[in-house]
Design a protein around this motif. Structure first.
Motif, short mmCIF file in Angstrom:
data_model
loop_
_atom_site.label_atom_id
_atom_site.label_comp_id
_atom_site.label_asym_id
_atom_site.label_seq_id
_atom_site.Cartn_x
_atom_site.Cartn_y
_atom_site.Cartn_z
N PRO A 80 0.81 -1.22 0.00
CA PRO A 80 0.00 0.00 0.00
C PRO A 80 0.85 1.28 0.00
CG PRO A 80 -0.02 -1.02 2.17
CD PRO A 80 0.69 -1.97 1.26
N ILE A 81 2.07 1.20 0.49
CA ILE A 81 2.94 2.38 0.50
C ILE A 81 3.42 2.69 -0.91
CG2 ILE A 81 5.17 3.28 1.30
CD1 ILE A 81 4.65 1.90 3.99
N PHE A 82 3.73 1.65 -1.69
CA PHE A 82 4.16 1.85 -3.08
C PHE A 82 2.96 1.90 -4.03
CE2 PHE A 82 7.98 -0.68 -1.56
CZ PHE A 82 8.82 0.43 -1.48
N ASP A 83 1.78 1.41 -3.57
CA ASP A 83 0.63 1.20 -4.45
C ASP A 83 1.07 0.35 -5.65
OD1 ASP A 83 -1.84 1.26 -5.64
OD2 ASP A 83 -1.73 3.34 -6.32
N ALA A 84 1.84 -0.68 -5.36
CA ALA A 84 2.40 -1.55 -6.40
C ALA A 84 2.89 -2.84 -5.74
CB ALA A 84 3.56 -0.84 -7.09
N GLN A 85 3.25 -3.80 -6.58
CA GLN A 85 3.82 -5.04 -6.05
C GLN A 85 5.34 -4.97 -6.02
OE1 GLN A 85 1.75 -7.87 -8.61
NE2 GLN A 85 0.70 -8.63 -6.82
N ASP A 86 5.90 -4.14 -6.86
CA ASP A 86 7.35 -4.04 -6.95
C ASP A 86 7.76 -2.59 -6.72
OD1 ASP A 86 9.81 -5.16 -7.17
OD2 ASP A 86 9.69 -5.61 -9.31
N TYR A 87 9.05 -2.35 -6.57
CA TYR A 87 9.52 -1.00 -6.28
C TYR A 87 10.93 -0.81 -6.82
CZ TYR A 87 12.27 -3.26 -2.66
OH TYR A 87 13.16 -4.07 -2.00
#
Length: 134
Positions: free
Chosen positions: A69-76
């Motif tokens: 939820p912090i990245f609003d993504a699965q990867d970063y």
């Protein structure tokens, strides 16, 4: 006199510190423990994230949230993020991956008692129309 200025640097400090933790893989502390310990976020962000994770776990104990939820993504972007733009009127900043330009996250920075803090990031306290486009 208390400054009402908002410093977007806190957005970078917040997300890059989280990325550094995620990069530790097995030695990384969990998202909830990290958010409780970070000095860069408001109580509101911390409480919202806790509720979000608790709700997801109660709905699906195995998976919980199937993304960060912090990245609003699965990867970063493991190399971190840089500031793309910042609106000092609204406190919204957009950051992008250093080596991954299409990776963008919206971060909301507020001034709380003269200190710039992150009050929203990814999907946490960020309205859908303000979130970074995917």
């Amino acid at each position: 006199e208390i400054s009402t200025d908002i410093n977007p640097q806190i957005a970078l400090d917040f997300l890059n510190s989280y990325i550094n933790n995620c990069n530790k893989m097995r030695d990384a502390i969990g998202t909830l423990k990290w958010i409780k310990e970070t000095p860069f976020a408001t109580k509101s962000l911390k409480n919202t994230l806790e509720k979000l994770i608790a709700n997801a776990r109660s709905k699906n104990p195995e998976l919980g949230l199937d993304f960060d939820p912090i990245f609003d993504a699965q990867d970063y972007p493991s190399k971190g993020v840089k500031l793309l733009n910042f609106n000092s009127e609204t406190g919204y900043a957009t950051v992008q991956g250093i080596n991954w330009e299409s990776f963008k996250v919206t971060i909301k920075v507020v001034n709380q008692n003269g200190q710039s803090l992150v009050d929203g990031c990814g999907i946490i306290n960020i309205p859908e129309n303000k979130r970074a486009k995917r």
